[in-house]
Motif scaffolding. Structure first.
Motif, PDB file in Angstrom:
ATOM      1  N   ILE A   4       1.077  -0.841   0.245  1.00  0.00           N
ATOM      2  CA  ILE A   4      -0.501   0.359  -0.089  1.00  0.00           C
ATOM      3  C   ILE A   4       1.142   1.302  -0.191  1.00  0.00           C
ATOM      4  O   ILE A   4       1.602   1.496   0.819  1.00  0.00           O
ATOM      5  N   ARG A   5       0.465   2.292  -1.060  1.00  0.00           N
ATOM      6  CA  ARG A   5       1.423   3.641  -0.667  1.00  0.00           C
ATOM      7  C   ARG A   5       0.608   4.396  -0.224  1.00  0.00           C
ATOM      8  O   ARG A   5      -0.308   4.853  -0.632  1.00  0.00           O
ATOM      9  N   CYS A   6       0.372   4.689   1.136  1.00  0.00           N
ATOM     10  CA  CYS A   6      -0.624   5.539   1.781  1.00  0.00           C
ATOM     11  C   CYS A   6       0.197   6.864   1.623  1.00  0.00           C
ATOM     12  O   CYS A   6       1.463   7.431   1.640  1.00  0.00           O
ATOM     13  N   ARG A   8      -0.060   9.159   3.714  1.00  0.00           N
ATOM     14  CA  ARG A   8       0.600   9.594   4.854  1.00  0.00           C
ATOM     15  C   ARG A   8       1.331   8.882   5.733  1.00  0.00           C
ATOM     16  O   ARG A   8       2.339   9.969   6.597  1.00  0.00           O
ATOM     17  N   HIS A   9       1.512   7.756   5.488  1.00  0.00           N
ATOM     18  CA  HIS A   9       2.308   6.818   6.358  1.00  0.00           C
ATOM     19  C   HIS A   9       3.736   6.417   5.029  1.00  0.00           C
ATOM     20  O   HIS A   9       4.475   5.825   5.647  1.00  0.00           O
ATOM     21  N   ASN A  11       5.128   3.494   1.989  1.00  0.00           N
ATOM     22  CA  ASN A  11       5.122   2.288   2.128  1.00  0.00           C
ATOM     23  C   ASN A  11       3.939   1.078   3.370  1.00  0.00           C
ATOM     24  O   ASN A  11       4.611   1.402   4.199  1.00  0.00           O
ATOM     25  N   LEU A  25     -11.741   4.048   7.184  1.00  0.00           N
ATOM     26  CA  LEU A  25     -11.619   5.089   6.093  1.00  0.00           C
ATOM     27  C   LEU A  25     -12.479   6.237   6.194  1.00  0.00           C
ATOM     28  O   LEU A  25     -12.034   7.703   6.576  1.00  0.00           O
ATOM     29  N   LEU A  88      -4.188  -2.757   3.512  1.00  0.00           N
ATOM     30  CA  LEU A  88      -4.564  -1.540   4.017  1.00  0.00           C
ATOM     31  C   LEU A  88      -3.476  -1.117   4.967  1.00  0.00           C
ATOM     32  O   LEU A  88      -2.735  -2.209   5.532  1.00  0.00           O
ATOM     33  N   CYS A  89      -3.357   0.540   4.787  1.00  0.00           N
ATOM     34  CA  CYS A  89      -1.960   0.853   5.252  1.00  0.00           C
ATOM     35  C   CYS A  89      -2.067   0.527   7.076  1.00  0.00           C
ATOM     36  O   CYS A  89      -2.804   0.851   7.801  1.00  0.00           O
ATOM     37  N   GLU A  91      -0.458   1.597   9.525  1.00  0.00           N
ATOM     38  CA  GLU A  91      -0.050   2.927  10.383  1.00  0.00           C
ATOM     39  C   GLU A  91      -1.601   3.489  10.221  1.00  0.00           C
ATOM     40  O   GLU A  91      -1.916   3.612  11.832  1.00  0.00           O
ATOM     41  N   CYS A  92      -2.206   3.382   9.595  1.00  0.00           N
ATOM     42  CA  CYS A  92      -3.425   3.935   9.552  1.00  0.00           C
ATOM     43  C   CYS A  92      -4.413   3.433  10.384  1.00  0.00           C
ATOM     44  O   CYS A  92      -5.039   3.622  10.846  1.00  0.00           O
TER      45      CYS A  92
END
Length: 104
Positions: A4-6, A8-9, A11, A25, A88-89, A91-92
């Motif tokens: 995932i390439r978030c 905010r955070h 990879n 989300l 899903l990220c 960190e999120c």
């Protein structure tokens, strides 16, 4: 599946069910989630675990076995459950859990 390439955070990567993705989300609650990991009895796949955070609805509707269950037929199990594994990220997810929205 890839990383995932978030925005905010950066990879990262983890699996959650569709209801958890929606909740993260939207910053809304999804109570009673459980981390379930399954192994296989195939020696060639011994190092691979099928692991995901699932909500109670997905666990019940898909008759998911208890955490740590050895899946005798991983192909059949994946064919039946693959649509539940969403990236899903991480960190999120951690931030969402820290808010108490994913209380187990």
């Amino acid at each position: 599946m890839g990383i995932i390439r978030c925005p905010r955070h950066g990879n990262g990567f983890m699996f959650v069910c569709p209801h958890v993705v929606t909740a993260v989300l939207a910053s809304s609650a999804c109570r009673g989630i459980q981390y379930l990991a399954y192994a296989t009895d195939d020696p060639e796949l011994a190092d691979i675990k099928l692991a995901c955070w699932f909500c109670p609805q997905c666990i019940e509707e898909n008759h998911l076995p208890q955490n740590g269950t050895v899946v005798p037929d991983p192909d059949s199990f994946l064919n039946r459950t693959s649509s539940l594994y969403r990236p899903l990220c991480p960190e999120c997810f951690k931030e969402w859990q820290a808010q108490g929205l994913g209380a187990t």
